[in-house]
Motif scaffolding. Structure first.
Motif, mmCIF file in Angstrom:
data_model
loop_
_atom_site.group_PDB
_atom_site.id
_atom_site.type_symbol
_atom_site.label_atom_id
_atom_site.label_comp_id
_atom_site.label_asym_id
_atom_site.label_seq_id
_atom_site.Cartn_x
_atom_site.Cartn_y
_atom_site.Cartn_z
ATOM 1 N N UNK A 371 0.697 -1.234 -0.019
ATOM 2 C CA UNK A 371 -0.126 -0.130 0.014
ATOM 3 C C UNK A 371 0.890 1.303 -0.059
ATOM 4 N N UNK A 372 1.869 1.042 0.770
ATOM 5 C CA UNK A 372 2.802 2.323 0.800
ATOM 6 C C UNK A 372 3.327 2.631 -0.507
ATOM 7 N N UNK A 373 3.912 1.456 -1.180
ATOM 8 C CA UNK A 373 4.510 1.594 -2.260
ATOM 9 C C UNK A 373 3.848 2.127 -3.651
ATOM 10 N N UNK A 374 2.606 1.614 -3.429
ATOM 11 C CA UNK A 374 1.714 2.130 -4.361
ATOM 12 C C UNK A 374 1.434 3.767 -4.399
ATOM 13 N N UNK A 375 1.680 4.262 -3.284
ATOM 14 C CA UNK A 375 1.421 5.551 -3.013
ATOM 15 C C UNK A 375 2.663 6.349 -3.008
#
Length: 564
Positions: A371-375
């Motif tokens: 989730x962090x990487x996607x953002x």
């Protein structure tokens, strides 16, 4: 002026039985602040006043349904705006005066709706800035006329009623706020409840004795209550409470700390007590990020660093944090495995309104990283520190109150898990008043671990969930909702309070819980288990998660083998 009156004597009640007599010894870690139930709302005070005063209704400890109490029945008009209560005619104040409609009207019109009286009940009984009209129809009939429909009305009518004949003069003299303080002679404090104040020694003990004029009867027709007295020993802290329970000086103790359970459990038979596990607590512990978009009027600077605000307002950032919280480890370490993960805004113990279908976030660091990487949150230079899409290192301050050891431990576990994602978390435990000042005055904070008391009625949390509410912690006092989901929650609470069909209300509040679990303004951690130990010397003990061990105190009696 008031006419002097010698009082009324009750008709001869049923004779006392072999169940009557005996003493229950409890403990408290704080002295009461007052015996005036309208003014004082601390639990140290309500612990005592709840045994002295009663309301028109009560909540059943097991079904959580509202039942008649000082009111024997009620009717409501088709439009839901006019409620008529028919009072019991066999109730006396403990000084012998009859309980009547005058006392109900007095409690609302002269006390709760009196602007000079600091009553927190006024907020509950005021809708759209309009009070209820409270009218006496006859001596045993009271009518409430509401400005709009108010679904939690019956539950709110558990509001304690106070005696007009004892307190009207204090109101007229402008002295009510200082009436029934802790220095009041016990005989001057008059209620309809099963017990009355007999003695208060500051720092030592509070003694209540049986109200011989109490109106309730057992199923067999016995006069209630059975016990002669209740003694609260005032102890310094929970450690002293546990020691006194070990030594047999008190009859009951709450086991709220995980390390107390393994100490007590092996001694049940030897020390002749039973430990009861009554399900999840109602209260919550959660992590909340500051999403306040406002500006400090004195400095012109934003309350929250715009870089951090962009993180905190990102729902995927909050979801990633939720996946990084190891609730199972918290329950193991803090609760000795006697706790529950919390996923939504209500505890499972809330019953009817609890939604089992909320979104749950398992402990999954890989999902959190995804989730962090996607953002755009990745470790760009392989130094172990997470950066956002603009290269800013992800670091923030985390606070909680220093006098709550469990929250400090929760903070340590969360800090460890978030650092494993590459976030730098600066943790600081603050004195509680300083923490509250940051939360609702200066707004100078990044993240806080805090808790709220819970309950069975969602509307009573409106000051938290309404976007304009002062306890809307992540962004309080909004002039207009900052997000579409906050606007929808406002709509839900506005509709839910006026919907009298409980099943339609449940649909609304189910949606609220689903929104909260998706958007995560609060990232919930764990619920404690409602565990307490009681000596094996009492009959009619019927513990419940909602109301504890002694909710039916008037029916509880000392067993023969427990008598001296």
């Amino acid at each position: 002026f008031l006419l002097a009156c010698p009082g009324f004597l009750p008709a001869a009640g049923p004779p006392l039985t072999e169940k009557h007599g005996g003493t229950l010894v409890l403990s408290t870690v704080s002295d009461p602040k007052s015996f005036n139930d309208i003014v004082a709302k601390e639990t140290s005070s309500s612990l005592v006043t709840s045994l002295i005063f009663e309301g028109l209704t009560k909540t059943n400890a097991f079904t959580l349904q509202v039942e008649p109490f000082l009111a024997r029945d009620w009717t409501v008009s088709e439009d839901g705006l006019t409620w008529t209560f028919y009072l019991r005619e066999d109730v006396l104040w403990n000084d012998g005066y009859p309980f009547t409609a005058d006392d109900v009207v007095f409690t609302f019109n002269d006390l709760i709706y009196n602007d000079t009286v600091p009553s927190s009940s006024r907020d509950i009984f005021t809708i759209d800035d309009q009070p209820f009209d409270v009218l006496k129809i006859d001596d045993y009939t009271v009518q409430f006329r509401l400005p709009v429909k108010f679904a939690p009305f019956l539950r709110a009518m558990g509001q304690p009623i106070l005696p007009k004949h004892r307190l009207l003069q204090a109101v007229r003299d402008g002295k009510f706020n200082f009436t029934w303080g802790i220095d009041t002679p016990p005989e001057d404090i008059v209620g309809t409840g099963p017990f009355k104040l007999a003695q208060y020694r500051p720092g030592e003990r509070i003694v209540l004795q049986r109200n011989e004029r109490y109106w309730q009867r057992s199923a067999e027709g016995d006069a209630l209550p059975y016990l002669d007295r209740i003694i609260f020993l005032i102890v310094q802290n929970q450690d002293v409470e546990i020691l006194k329970f070990f030594d047999g000086e008190i009859d009951y103790c709450v086991i709220s700390r995980g390390n107390d359970y393994p100490l007590l459990k092996p001694l049940e038979a030897e020390k002749d007590f039973t430990i009861y596990e009554a399900g999840p607590n109602f209260g919550t512990n959660f992590l909340v990020f500051n999403q306040n978009q406002g500006m400090n009027p004195e400095t012109g600077a934003p309350f929250v660093d715009p870089v951090k605000l962009s993180w905190f307002r990102n729902p995927d950032f909050r979801r990633a944090v939720a996946h990084a919280i190891d609730k199972a480890r918290m329950i193991d370490i803090l609760k000795n495995q006697l706790g529950y993960p919390q996923d939504g805004a209500l505890s499972p113990s809330a019953g009817f309104f609890y939604n089992t279908e909320v979104t749950r976030y398992d402990y999954n660091l890989d999902r959190a990283r995804e989730l962090l990487s996607k953002n755009g949150f990745i470790d760009r230079d392989a130094d172990g520190v997470l950066e956002d899409a603009s290269g800013n290192p992800v670091q923030f301050n985390l606070f909680t109150n220093s006098n709550n050891a469990e929250r400090v431990q929760i903070a340590a576990i969360i800090r460890h898990d978030l650092q494993s994602l590459g976030m730098k978390v600066n943790f600081l435990a603050l004195e509680f008043n300083s923490l509250v000042s940051k939360l609702n005055a200066t707004y100078d904070w990044d993240a806080i671990i805090l808790g709220l008391t819970g309950g069975v009625e969602p509307h009573f949390g409106k000051n938290v969930w309404d976007s304009s509410g002062q306890l809307h912690m992540w962004y309080p006092g909004q002039e207009t909702p900052a997000t579409e989901w906050e606007e929808r929650i406002d709509e839900i609470f506005a509709a839910g309070v006026q919907e009298l069909d409980e099943y339609k209300r449940k649909i609304l509040y189910d949606e609220w819980q689903e929104i909260v679990s998706e958007e995560l303004p609060f990232i919930y951690t764990i619920l404690g288990s409602n565990i307490f130990a009681v000596r094996n010397k009492f009959g009619n003990l019927k513990p419940s998660s909602y109301a504890g061990a002694f909710h039916n105190i008037e029916e509880i009696y000392l067993l023969k083998e427990g008598r001296p």
